[in-house]
Write a protein that holds these residues in place. Structure first.
Motif, PDB file in Angstrom:
ATOM      1  N   GLY A  48       0.964  -1.364  -0.066  1.00 56.39           N
ATOM      2  CA  GLY A  48       0.138  -0.031  -0.020  1.00 56.39           C
ATOM      3  C   GLY A  48       0.824   1.233  -0.125  1.00 56.39           C
ATOM      4  N   LEU A  49       1.908   1.216   0.640  1.00 56.59           N
ATOM      5  CA  LEU A  49       2.669   2.366   0.696  1.00 56.59           C
ATOM      6  C   LEU A  49       3.570   2.579  -0.874  1.00 56.59           C
ATOM      7  N   VAL A  50       3.875   1.471  -1.292  1.00 57.23           N
ATOM      8  CA  VAL A  50       4.509   1.537  -2.528  1.00 57.23           C
ATOM      9  C   VAL A  50       3.452   2.143  -3.754  1.00 57.23           C
ATOM     10  N   ALA A  51       2.132   1.749  -3.397  1.00 55.14           N
ATOM     11  CA  ALA A  51       0.978   2.267  -4.195  1.00 55.14           C
ATOM     12  C   ALA A  51       0.965   3.715  -4.069  1.00 55.14           C
ATOM     13  N   GLN A  52       1.075   4.256  -2.878  1.00 51.20           N
ATOM     14  CA  GLN A  52       0.971   5.695  -2.280  1.00 51.20           C
ATOM     15  C   GLN A  52       2.232   6.323  -3.264  1.00 51.20           C
ATOM     16  N   VAL A  53       3.396   5.794  -3.281  1.00 50.06           N
ATOM     17  CA  VAL A  53       4.390   6.413  -4.106  1.00 50.06           C
ATOM     18  C   VAL A  53       4.025   6.523  -5.633  1.00 50.06           C
ATOM     19  N   GLY A  54       3.488   5.314  -6.086  1.00 58.73           N
ATOM     20  CA  GLY A  54       2.956   5.352  -7.601  1.00 58.73           C
ATOM     21  C   GLY A  54       2.006   6.532  -7.793  1.00 58.73           C
ATOM     22  N   ILE A  55       1.090   6.709  -6.742  1.00 54.78           N
ATOM     23  CA  ILE A  55      -0.053   7.661  -6.855  1.00 54.78           C
ATOM     24  C   ILE A  55       0.892   8.967  -7.091  1.00 54.78           C
ATOM     25  N   MET A  56       1.741   9.533  -6.196  1.00 58.99           N
ATOM     26  CA  MET A  56       2.432  10.726  -6.168  1.00 58.99           C
ATOM     27  C   MET A  56       3.225  10.740  -7.449  1.00 58.99           C
ATOM     28  N   LEU A  57       3.717   9.712  -8.288  1.00 62.75           N
ATOM     29  CA  LEU A  57       4.261   9.788  -9.467  1.00 62.75           C
ATOM     30  C   LEU A  57       3.573  10.235 -10.785  1.00 62.75           C
ATOM     31  N   ILE A  58       2.204   9.710 -10.594  1.00 63.75           N
ATOM     32  CA  ILE A  58       1.133  10.015 -11.730  1.00 63.75           C
ATOM     33  C   ILE A  58       0.651  11.363 -11.226  1.00 63.75           C
ATOM     34  N   TRP A  59       0.533  11.839  -9.993  1.00 62.32           N
ATOM     35  CA  TRP A  59       0.074  13.072  -9.848  1.00 62.32           C
ATOM     36  C   TRP A  59       1.042  14.048 -10.435  1.00 62.32           C
ATOM     37  N   TRP A  60       2.413  13.866 -10.230  1.00 61.75           N
ATOM     38  CA  TRP A  60       3.577  14.553 -10.672  1.00 61.75           C
ATOM     39  C   TRP A  60       3.271  14.797 -12.156  1.00 61.75           C
ATOM     40  N   LEU A  61       3.196  13.836 -12.913  1.00 61.06           N
ATOM     41  CA  LEU A  61       3.312  13.625 -14.489  1.00 61.06           C
ATOM     42  C   LEU A  61       1.935  14.139 -14.782  1.00 61.06           C
ATOM     43  N   GLY A  62       0.876  14.060 -14.201  1.00 62.38           N
ATOM     44  CA  GLY A  62      -0.335  15.024 -14.404  1.00 62.38           C
ATOM     45  C   GLY A  62      -0.212  16.171 -14.540  1.00 62.38           C
ATOM     46  N   GLY A  63       0.694  16.935 -13.258  1.00 59.01           N
ATOM     47  CA  GLY A  63       0.635  18.188 -12.883  1.00 59.01           C
ATOM     48  C   GLY A  63       1.419  18.833 -14.149  1.00 59.01           C
ATOM     49  N   ARG A  64       2.185  18.184 -15.079  1.00 62.54           N
ATOM     50  CA  ARG A  64       3.077  18.772 -16.159  1.00 62.54           C
ATOM     51  C   ARG A  64       2.093  18.863 -17.230  1.00 62.54           C
ATOM     52  N   TYR A  65       0.759  18.381 -17.319  1.00 64.10           N
ATOM     53  CA  TYR A  65       0.037  18.426 -18.565  1.00 64.10           C
ATOM     54  C   TYR A  65      -1.684  18.733 -17.915  1.00 64.10           C
ATOM     55  N   PRO A  66      -1.643  19.642 -16.894  1.00 61.14           N
ATOM     56  CA  PRO A  66      -3.035  19.897 -16.140  1.00 61.14           C
ATOM     57  C   PRO A  66      -4.316  19.897 -17.027  1.00 61.14           C
ATOM     58  N   ALA A  67      -4.218  20.092 -18.456  1.00 63.33           N
ATOM     59  CA  ALA A  67      -5.417  20.209 -19.292  1.00 63.33           C
ATOM     60  C   ALA A  67      -5.678  18.750 -20.095  1.00 63.33           C
ATOM     61  N   CYS A  68      -4.773  17.924 -19.867  1.00 70.33           N
ATOM     62  CA  CYS A  68      -4.648  16.832 -20.875  1.00 70.33           C
ATOM     63  C   CYS A  68      -4.871  15.547 -19.914  1.00 70.33           C
ATOM     64  N   ASN A  69      -5.639  14.608 -20.455  1.00 71.73           N
ATOM     65  CA  ASN A  69      -5.529  13.210 -19.939  1.00 71.73           C
ATOM     66  C   ASN A  69      -4.167  12.536 -20.399  1.00 71.73           C
ATOM     67  N   PHE A  70      -4.033  11.489 -19.672  1.00 74.52           N
ATOM     68  CA  PHE A  70      -2.702  10.595 -20.036  1.00 74.52           C
ATOM     69  C   PHE A  70      -2.651  10.319 -21.583  1.00 74.52           C
ATOM     70  N   TYR A  71      -3.801   9.851 -22.143  1.00 72.76           N
ATOM     71  CA  TYR A  71      -3.844   9.458 -23.429  1.00 72.76           C
ATOM     72  C   TYR A  71      -3.511  10.557 -24.400  1.00 72.76           C
ATOM     73  N   ALA A  72      -3.966  11.732 -24.029  1.00 72.23           N
ATOM     74  CA  ALA A  72      -3.704  12.839 -25.003  1.00 72.23           C
ATOM     75  C   ALA A  72      -2.350  13.562 -24.670  1.00 72.23           C
ATOM     76  N   TYR A  73      -1.659  13.343 -23.676  1.00 74.22           N
ATOM     77  CA  TYR A  73      -0.247  13.996 -23.634  1.00 74.22           C
ATOM     78  C   TYR A  73       0.854  12.978 -23.759  1.00 74.22           C
ATOM     79  N   VAL A  74       0.352  11.689 -24.004  1.00 77.77           N
ATOM     80  CA  VAL A  74       1.615  10.903 -24.289  1.00 77.77           C
ATOM     81  C   VAL A  74       2.258  11.139 -25.637  1.00 77.77           C
ATOM     82  N   PRO A  75       1.486  11.368 -26.695  1.00 79.67           N
ATOM     83  CA  PRO A  75       2.046  11.774 -27.985  1.00 79.67           C
ATOM     84  C   PRO A  75       2.946  13.028 -27.912  1.00 79.67           C
ATOM     85  N   LEU A  76       2.502  13.744 -27.041  1.00 73.65           N
ATOM     86  CA  LEU A  76       3.390  15.074 -26.836  1.00 73.65           C
ATOM     87  C   LEU A  76       4.827  14.825 -26.261  1.00 73.65           C
ATOM     88  N   ILE A  77       4.932  13.595 -25.378  1.00 72.15           N
ATOM     89  CA  ILE A  77       6.086  13.243 -24.790  1.00 72.15           C
ATOM     90  C   ILE A  77       6.818  12.405 -25.722  1.00 72.15           C
TER      91      ILE A  77
END
Length: 366
Positions: A48-77
């Motif tokens: 569960g603690l590892v999952a929490q770290v994973g949540i923070m990673l996705i939160w950081w990643l999403g914070g770089r593209y706050p207007a797009c979902n993952f599927y939309a910004y993957v091509p930008l990367i």
């Protein structure tokens, strides 16, 4: 592609809890006992603690593209061709995950309740219900999940009431009797139980909160609820059975419920399995929804319609389920899905976050 309506932090919490809770609640004590013994609860806690770290990673990643979902910004990367391939992989992964959860619960219902009912009927009913829900919008799914949280609370209450009867705390001692290695090995085994928080990959831009830190708080609370649920189940089962018994009983929790008797309520195990259908269906419709959205984003302007993709996924899952009838084949598929979960839910978001940082794409609003 239709624009998604916003959801609240509370709705996100319900969605994530429903996505995380699945058949692992029933099988985790059995699977973990073969690796960590009576220290399974500790492995589950660390997972569960590892999952929490994973949540923070996705939160950081999403914070770089706050207007797009993952599927939309993957091509930008990574560019459009590789981005489309990544979306295709995620779509297939979520479709397989939905099929796997359905097959596992169908197998459980077949062995514990509907012994003479043809497997394909149970499978079809679960797929149709989940598929119909998956054609909805994120906001509608969130509303359904909020309602289904009632069944999660009732299920946990039934587990605690039934489980505290006849437990022996001495079964947990000594803690770490074989050292840390089995416990850490069990962390990998238990991690798949927390998969579902990756819903944030898609939902990030559609969550309306006062700040992005509140979004992280909602995700943390959802993960904490799931952690408490899983740890409680593992503790109760570990205190009720020996390691040898846990290795022999695929669903020890149902065995506990079956043997607990109340004068005013009979067959608690049947009541639990009926309630838990709602939780499992919620897990499956989240997976099918995520799969459909991934396939829709194979082209930047959209490819097909959501309901078309959902029913295509349901059809292929039903056909696949007709061939995957042996329990061993289902467990082998589960092992493959566990490996894919580590790659797609942990490793790939880390890689994408690093590439995004090195290329300076996106903008950080954390």
């Amino acid at each position: 592609m239709k624009k998604e309506a916003h959801i609240t932090g509370r709705q996100l919490l319900s969605l994530v809890v429903m996505a995380q809770l699945g058949t692992e609640v029933l099988s985790l004590p059995h699977v973990g006992a073969g690796v960590s013994g009576h220290d399974t609860w500790l492995s589950v806690l660390l997972s569960g603690l590892v999952a929490q770290v994973g949540i923070m990673l996705i939160w950081w990643l999403g914070g770089r593209y706050p207007a797009c979902n993952f599927y939309a910004y993957v091509p930008l990367i990574v560019g459009k061709p590789i981005g489309a391939l990544v979306n295709l992989v995620y779509g297939c992964y979520y479709a397989i995950s939905g099929l796997l959860v359905t097959l596992l619960y169908t197998d459980i219902l077949k062995r514990w309740l509907f012994v003479v009912t043809p497997t394909w009927i149970i499978l079809l009913m679960l797929l149709l219900v989940s598929g119909f829900a998956a054609t909805s919008t994120l906001k509608k799914l969130a509303s359904i999940s909020q309602s289904f949280m009632f069944f999660a609370y009732v299920s946990l209450l039934l587990i605690v009431i039934s489980g505290v009867y006849g437990i022996d705390v001495k079964n947990l001692l000594p803690v770490l009797h074989a050292g840390w290695y089995p416990v850490m090995k069990g962390v990998y085994t238990a991690f798949s139980a927390y998969v579902g928080y990756d819903l944030l990959l898609y939902a990030y831009p559609y969550v309306k909160t006062s700040s992005k830190k509140m979004l992280l708080l909602a995700m943390t609370l959802a993960n904490a609820f799931t952690l408490v649920f899983y740890v409680a189940v593992c503790l109760i089962c570990s205190m009720s059975f020996s390691v040898k018994q846990l290795n022999l009983i695929p669903e020890p929790l149902i065995f506990i419920l079956k043997n607990y008797q109340l004068e005013i309520l009979q067959s608690i195990d049947i009541l639990f399995l009926i309630f838990y259908v709602c939780v499992v269906s919620a897990t499956v419709y989240v997976y099918f929804f995520m799969a459909a959205k991934a396939f829709l984003h194979l082209r930047s302007q959209g490819l097909g319609k959501q309901h078309g993709w959902v029913w295509t996924i349901v059809s292929f899952c039903f056909l696949g389920g007709l061939f995957l009838t042996k329990r061993m084949d289902i467990l082998n598929l589960s092992s493959v899905q566990d490996r894919l979960s580590i790659i797609l839910v942990i490793l790939l978001p880390v890689v994408l976050l690093m590439i995004s940082g090195l290329r300076g794409t996106g903008r950080n609003q954390l």
